[in-house]
Design an enzyme around this catalytic site. Structure first.
Site, PDB file in Angstrom:
ATOM      1  N   CYS A  39     -10.210   3.766  -2.862  1.00 14.31           N
ATOM      2  CA  CYS A  39     -11.750   3.866  -2.195  1.00 14.31           C
ATOM      3  C   CYS A  39     -12.041   5.072  -1.697  1.00 14.31           C
ATOM      4  CB  CYS A  39     -11.813   2.587  -1.274  1.00 14.31           C
ATOM      5  SG  CYS A  39     -11.346   1.000  -1.781  1.00 14.31           S
ATOM      6  N   ASN A  76     -11.907   1.955   3.626  1.00 15.40           N
ATOM      7  CA  ASN A  76     -11.020   2.186   2.696  1.00 15.40           C
ATOM      8  C   ASN A  76      -9.582   1.695   3.534  1.00 15.40           C
ATOM      9  OD1 ASN A  76      -8.908   3.483   1.097  1.00 15.40           O
ATOM     10  ND2 ASN A  76      -9.310   5.629   2.011  1.00 15.40           N
ATOM     11  N   GLY A  77      -8.821   0.850   2.881  1.00 16.19           N
ATOM     12  CA  GLY A  77      -7.363   0.736   3.368  1.00 16.19           C
ATOM     13  C   GLY A  77      -7.355  -0.974   3.447  1.00 16.19           C
ATOM     14  N   HIS A 128      22.331   1.443 -26.196  1.00 20.62           N
ATOM     15  CA  HIS A 128      22.723   0.349 -25.153  1.00 20.62           C
ATOM     16  C   HIS A 128      21.780  -0.695 -25.082  1.00 20.62           C
ATOM     17  CE1 HIS A 128      26.674   2.364 -24.609  1.00 20.62           C
ATOM     18  NE2 HIS A 128      25.919   3.456 -24.328  1.00 20.62           N
ATOM     19  N   GLU A 135      -0.482   5.810 -18.973  1.00 16.22           N
ATOM     20  CA  GLU A 135      -1.676   5.671 -18.241  1.00 16.22           C
ATOM     21  C   GLU A 135      -2.717   6.150 -18.952  1.00 16.22           C
ATOM     22  OE1 GLU A 135      -0.192   9.007 -15.381  1.00 16.22           O
ATOM     23  OE2 GLU A 135      -1.573   8.182 -14.166  1.00 16.22           O
ATOM     24  N   TRP A 179     -11.901   0.652  -5.142  1.00 18.67           N
ATOM     25  CA  TRP A 179     -10.641   0.369  -6.102  1.00 18.67           C
ATOM     26  C   TRP A 179     -10.371  -1.058  -5.661  1.00 18.67           C
ATOM     27  CZ3 TRP A 179      -5.555  -0.784  -5.467  1.00 18.67           C
ATOM     28  CH2 TRP A 179      -4.573  -0.741  -6.680  1.00 18.67           C
ATOM     29  N   LYS A 200      -6.688   7.857  -8.184  1.00 17.94           N
ATOM     30  CA  LYS A 200      -5.874   8.897  -7.577  1.00 17.94           C
ATOM     31  C   LYS A 200      -5.788   8.416  -6.021  1.00 17.94           C
ATOM     32  CE  LYS A 200      -5.648  13.812  -8.936  1.00 17.94           C
ATOM     33  NZ  LYS A 200      -4.694  13.260 -10.087  1.00 17.94           N
ATOM     34  N   GLU A 230       8.461  11.815 -17.731  1.00 16.20           N
ATOM     35  CA  GLU A 230       6.830  12.240 -17.397  1.00 16.20           C
ATOM     36  C   GLU A 230       5.983  11.807 -18.454  1.00 16.20           C
ATOM     37  OE1 GLU A 230       5.196  12.645 -14.675  1.00 16.20           O
ATOM     38  OE2 GLU A 230       3.445  13.691 -15.249  1.00 16.20           O
ATOM     39  N   ARG A 264     -11.022   8.243  -6.766  1.00 16.93           N
ATOM     40  CA  ARG A 264     -10.555   7.265  -5.667  1.00 16.93           C
ATOM     41  C   ARG A 264     -10.446   5.690  -6.188  1.00 16.93           C
ATOM     42  NH1 ARG A 264      -8.977  10.322  -1.169  1.00 16.93           N
ATOM     43  NH2 ARG A 264      -8.696   8.471  -0.176  1.00 16.93           N
ATOM     44  N   LYS A 307       2.799   9.450 -18.401  1.00 13.12           N
ATOM     45  CA  LYS A 307       1.548  10.027 -19.038  1.00 13.12           C
ATOM     46  C   LYS A 307       0.749   9.190 -20.133  1.00 13.12           C
ATOM     47  CE  LYS A 307       0.910  11.906 -16.565  1.00 13.12           C
ATOM     48  NZ  LYS A 307       1.046  12.201 -15.117  1.00 13.12           N
TER      49      LYS A 307
END
Ligand code: F6R
Length: 602
Positions: A2, A103-104, A501, A485, A77, A597, A478, A27, A482
């Site tokens: 947010c 926000n929170g 395995h 996402e 968000w 983000k 990484e 955000r 990526k």
């Protein structure tokens, strides 16, 4: 998570709010909305479950907004409540006098909601934040707005960055606790925002709200912390580079930020490499000596931390551990541990709560962040800025490289200072680091050439396997992160030896298997196992590889690559692969679904 903005501006506030929300969209982008006061001193809200662009179109068409000069805005968000206009912020009280953006997470929202409903309040959304508007309403009968907001936050549990608009008086009050908020004033007016980049075009300096701050947004800001009047927090210069926020010639920020990595590497090395070849850089941080290292972070930042821990282990034999921030409460730190906390935003709630959990162990904390003024930066014993510039794409790219190189510099210097590395060898490693911008440029060129044709054969694949060995493993991890996402396809990453395995069961005819590195003989056995099952191997390596991105150098005497850092230039190939495939699949590469983000909720 947010983004919020508020302004009391000399020109109509609507355009300021919309522009700022556009820059805060990273955000969260589930819904967006604004609230202002119209000519008749009535509350006016506009909300959409589309993107901020749509909000902007609605705002431009609303004549009642053309003269409004104070207001609040939000990009969401979703945490509590579905994505709907009803749940979009701003939220209001029963009588449309109060509008709030938040926000929170209000952890005790259910109890407060029950109390408010019992007291006759009509709550119209499923969102935890709405209780804030009604609590302010209850206090306004007897107090001014500033005090009402203070009394309100005293009732809240959880985290918040809030701005409250009082339609009757035009008052604006901001409050923060474990969620970021900055405040600034300039000839354009007074602003509050989740992130300085949202308002950077209009201000040169800003102040950061500390936990417990409740501040009146007015020419003479009344600043109180946990009920006590305090001086306004220190003024900090706004260092956002104008070019950071524009696409220029690029189709998306992801491609721009992948491309920027050689220049970012130059910048990081300009900042840190000089002191790295001896003990100076480490000593400048004024941290106590350490015997072991723990890295703390989430997602890509944790991967950068793991790569740094690997360097300390390989080069200096330093015992190390990696801590997933959201699991930190189960971690045990030995005495003499240096805790390196990595977060590009410096606001990630899991990292901050992870520090809370680890605090009793008494470790000294070094923060590596792209936001020195963040909660993490303010909290650590020493901070290193990773100089990546603003990263707009939700998936991290250039901040990974910047964090890794910043960490590599301090690692080399710390090892010299602790007598674990000969200064002569440190000189050699620092010269190695200076080749990184060129290695990244060459890797970029190779990736641009070789990735697009490979992607054509991958669009139908349901899942991907990534493999590496030793220092390459973290880069494979990484790459898989990526790919997940950006493309929304499954991707599993393993040290290659683990394949037999279990994960080998995933490989069938045509399964893409991305192998990072070609320097380890044992990889050949893993590749053969994959090929025997029809897997489609793509190797990122030297000149003969499918993506020949590793170890290029125009210096004929230089050893290919930096084995002590791992194949760090592979990351541009991996990022390019994820982005190209995402574009081929029609994904929004800058704003992947469900993500945001700056993850400021646990
Ligand atoms: C991945 C990504 C996330 C972040 C993670 C931590 O591309 O962007 O995994 O790395 O949310 O964020 P920061 O670095 O802000 O703590």
């Amino acid at each position: 998570m947010c983004g919020i903005v508020a302004g009391r501006t000399v020109r109509p506030v609507g355009t300021y709010l919309v522009e700022a929300l556009g820059r805060l969209e990273y955000r969260g982008y589930d819904s967006a909305g604004i609230a202002t006061v119209d000519d008749a001193e009535q509350l006016l809200t506009i909300k959409t479950v589309d993107r901020v662009d749509d909000l902007g179109r609605q705002v431009a068409l609303e004549p009642r907004l053309w003269r409004a000069t104070h207001g609040i805005g939000h990009t969401r968000w979703a945490t509590h409540g579905a994505v709907s206009v009803r749940n979009a912020h701003p939220h209001t009280d029963c009588h449309g006098r109060i509008a709030i953006v938040h926000n929170g997470v209000v952890a005790n929202a259910d109890a407060l909601r029950a109390e408010l409903v019992a007291g006759g309040h009509l709550l119209t959304s499923d969102v935890d934040s709405e209780v804030i508007a009604h609590l302010v309403e209850t206090h306004l009968a007897r107090h001014d707005l500033h005090t009402s907001v203070e009394l309100t936050v005293n009732r809240l549990e959880g985290s918040w960055a809030i701005v409250v608009l009082d339609v009757r008086t035009g008052g604006l009050v901001a409050a923060a606790h474990q969620s970021p908020l900055v405040m600034a004033r300039s000839s354009h007016g007074d602003f509050v925002a989740s992130d300085i980049s949202a308002i950077a075009d209009w201000v040169d300096e800003f102040r950061v709200l500390e936990d417990g701050d409740v501040v009146q947004v007015s020419p003479v800001a009344r600043w109180r912390r946990r009920g006590v009047p305090v001086l306004a927090s220190e003024l900090r210069p706004c260092t956002v580079q104008p070019g950071d926020l524009s696409l220029g010639r690029y189709p998306d920020f992801m491609s721009k930020e992948i491309d920027e990595q050689p220049a970012v590497a130059e910048r990081v090395l300009d900042a840190w490499a000089t002191g790295a070849s001896g003990p100076d850089l480490w000593r400048s941080l004024a941290l106590p000596p350490f015997r072991r290292v723990a890295v703390l972070g989430c997602g890509t930042s944790l991967n950068a931390g793991r790569a740094i821990a690997g360097i300390l282990g390989r080069v200096g034999n330093v015992p190390h551990q990696e801590i997933i921030a959201s699991e930190a409460s189960d971690a045990v730190l030995e005495p003499g541990t240096l805790l390196i906390a990595l977060s590009q935003s410096g606001e990630t709630a899991d990292v901050l709560r992870g520090l809370d959990a680890l605090e009793p162990a008494g470790a000294s904390v070094l923060a590596i962040t792209n936001n020195e003024h963040s909660a993490l930066g303010r909290r650590a014993d020493a901070v290193m800025a990773c100089h990546a510039g603003t990263e707009v794409g939700v998936a991290a790219s250039k901040t990974f490289t910047a964090q890794l190189l910043t960490g590599a510099c301090v690692a080399v210097s710390a090892l010299v200072a602790h007598g674990r590395l000969d200064p002569f060898d440190a000189q050699r490693l620092t010269s190695d680091l200076k080749r990184v911008p060129e290695l990244l440029s060459q890797a970029l060129a190779a990736s641009r050439r070789s990735v697009p044709p490979l992607v054509d054969g991958m669009t139908e694949a349901r899942g991907f396997v990534f493999l590496g060995r030793g220092a390459a493993t973290v880069f494979a991890d990484e790459g898989a992160l990526k790919l997940k996402e950006l493309t929304y396809r499954w991707a599993e990453s393993y040290p290659a030896g683990e394949l037999k395995h279990g994960p080998l069961a995933l490989v069938e005819e045509g399964t893409p298997v991305i192998v990072v590195g070609d320097q380890d003989d044992r990889l050949a056995a893993s590749i053969a196992e994959v090929r025997a099952r029809g897997g489609l191997v793509t190797q990122i390596g030297g000149p003969a590889a499918d993506i020949p991105a590793l170890g290029h150098s125009t210096d004929p005497y230089a050893v290919a690559g930096l084995p002590w850092c791992g194949p760090l230039e592979s990351v541009v190939a991996l990022q390019t692969l994820a982005r190209e495939l995402a574009v081929a699949l029609g994904r929004d590469v800058d704003k992947p679904r469900n993500l945001a983000k700056s993850v400021t909720v646990e």
